[in-house]
Design a protein around this motif. Structure first.
Motif, PDB file in Angstrom:
ATOM      1  N   SER A   1      -1.900  -6.349   2.923  1.00 44.47           N
ATOM      2  CA  SER A   1      -2.635  -6.833   1.525  1.00 44.47           C
ATOM      3  C   SER A   1      -3.535  -5.538   1.605  1.00 44.47           C
TER       4      SER A   1
ATOM      5  N   TYR B   1      -0.674 -11.052   6.432  1.00 43.55           N
ATOM      6  CA  TYR B   1      -0.030 -10.332   5.089  1.00 43.55           C
ATOM      7  C   TYR B   1      -1.601  -9.856   4.755  1.00 43.55           C
ATOM      8  N   GLU B   2      -2.925 -10.534   5.147  1.00 45.86           N
ATOM      9  CA  GLU B   2      -3.701  -9.963   5.161  1.00 45.86           C
ATOM     10  C   GLU B   2      -4.155  -8.131   4.689  1.00 45.86           C
TER      11      GLU B   2
ATOM     12  N   ILE C   1       5.315 -10.389   0.203  1.00 45.43           N
ATOM     13  CA  ILE C   1       4.963  -8.983   0.162  1.00 45.43           C
ATOM     14  C   ILE C   1       5.514  -7.673   0.229  1.00 45.43           C
TER      15      ILE C   1
ATOM     16  N   GLU D   1       4.851  -7.314  -3.982  1.00 41.26           N
ATOM     17  CA  GLU D   1       3.716  -7.050  -4.046  1.00 41.26           C
ATOM     18  C   GLU D   1       2.933  -5.299  -3.448  1.00 41.26           C
ATOM     19  N   MET D   2       4.412  -4.906  -2.254  1.00 41.25           N
ATOM     20  CA  MET D   2       4.306  -3.460  -2.213  1.00 41.25           C
ATOM     21  C   MET D   2       5.037  -2.774  -3.069  1.00 41.25           C
TER      22      MET D   2
END
Length: 256
Positions: free
Chosen positions: A66, A62-63, A95, A98-99
């Motif tokens: 991101s 995830y990080e 994700i 967020e993307m």
């Protein structure tokens, strides 16, 4: 440069994670350098390799996706010397949203892996069962897709959608993407329908179906609860033999 294989099937419960863990472990035991990436928010590959992400450390896929961390920072050494893991976390569920506005968002994983991909003989990606942006990232990063198939008739129906997704990705995002092959999992030779589905699969996809068949095996299904690949849990069982055979088949196939 190693080979990146995404293990994908949008149908759950087909032995995808079991195949990812045990194929990666078997290749590592056969002295190949292997990286396994858990790209599923359920993080079953992560726990199946006896690793539970520490929320304080924030060092998971995830990080990496991101963009706040480099790939070297998320690599974890597993119990097997030649096997590294990029762990997953439930946060990966978010994700997709967020993307939404990220440029070139389909290639985020490919670009993130670029600094280390050449250090490995094989990179194995355990994809999420959904066909969302994370799975698209996996297929854009991959050289090939391996498809685990449970020998049930409804499992064959679901393959059409997956093949269509692969065609779309090939057409627009990754023209080099190949199908590594179909691997039949959870096979029970005493069941008539299993033999029928296997014959149908072989008839339709010919040499794209791996000769190695992963048989139903109690030891194989209990290994994740110990956080171990089958080769460390019970090296003498049928499941361990099956996955070593599959690893050897892949090595032979990729020598050419």
């Amino acid at each position: 440069m190693g080979k990146i294989i995404a293990i994908a099937n949008q149908k759950g419960g087909v032995g995808k994670t079991t195949t990812a863990i045990n194929l990666a472990a078997s290749l590592a035991v056969l002295e190949k350098k292997v990286l396994i990436i858990d790209a599923d928010p359920q993080a079953n590959t992560t726990s199946g390799l006896n690793f539970l992400p520490d929320d304080e450390q924030k060092r998971t896929l995830y990080e990496l996706m991101s963009g706040g961390i480099s790939v070297e920072d998320v690599l974890v050494q597993t119990e097997i010397e030649n096997l590294h893991l990029i762990p997953s976390h439930i946060n990966l569920v978010g994700i997709e949203l967020e993307m939404k506005d990220v440029d070139n968002r389909e290639s985020v994983l490919k670009n993130a892996l670029a600094p280390v991909a050449a250090n490995y003989d094989f990179v194995i990606i355990d994809c999420s069962p959904s066909l969302g942006i994370m799975t698209v990232n996996c297929m854009v990063a991959a050289d090939s897709v391996m498809i685990p198939v449970q020998p049930e008739f409804f499992a064959l129906e679901g393959l059409g959608k997956l093949m269509q997704t692969i065609r779309i990705i090939r057409g627009s995002l990754n023209p080099e993407l190949e199908i590594e092959g179909f691997v039949v999992t959870m096979f029970d030779g005493r069941t008539k329908v299993h033999s029928q589905v296997l014959a149908e699969l072989q008839g339709h996809f010919k040499e794209m179906v791996f000769k190695t068949i992963i048989q139903r095996n109690i030891r194989l299904s209990e290994a994740p609860s110990y956080g171990k690949p089958i080769i460390l849990h019970d090296a003498m069982c049928t499941g361990a033999a099956n996955y070593l055979s599959l690893a050897r088949e892949i090595l032979a196939k990729n020598q050419h």
